[in-house]
Scaffold this active site. Sequence first.
Site: not given
Length: 217
Positions: A45, A70, A97, A119, A123, A198
Amino acid sequence: MRLRNKPWAVKLVNEHPESVLQNPDPEKKIDWAARFGNDNTIEIEVGSGKGHFITTLAENNPDKNYVALELQTTAAGIILRTKLEKGLDNLQILRGDAADINCFFPENSTNVIYLNFSDPWPKTRHEKRRLTYKSFLAKYQQVLTKDGHIEFKTDNSGLFAYSVQSMNNFGMHFDFVSVDLHHEKPEIVEKNIETEYEHKFAAKGNPIYALHADFEA
């Protein structure tokens, strides 16, 4: 979503190097069989947050190995606390990362990559940061097995539309697509494991978008 810093979480993470791998060298592939003590299949995940999704998966499937990738130390600490409380030996936490995922995992080494409520980076100038941008897809393709796939969920309609287009342009095959996951057939809804975010978002009556996609041979 960035979590507020919790000193206890940092301390806990530092006390358990056997469960949390922090900032590993991207030049070296990780020996996951050694970390888990077996060569069971691996599922990842990317961006696990507080970890309800990945810890539930690990608890329900003791014959599979799971990695929570994470970046935030506080989130890693919260996941670790649940792992220790439930005795989830089949869960490892990787503080790193997502852009280095192909450095952390050997080629053809994982069956599923979960992208839950990433995320959206709305933009245009941040497009390359989206976890479904083509450069990320190329890295996922490297680490997934030939029959592996991606499972993606979001509450953001813009990110969902972008991801469908990005994956389609990359030549991926869609096995499942939903614009309202929580109102699908009962057998689909029952299999869905909610993340913390969620659950809160869907409780307000908002739709959850989801897809499963693989890389066609």
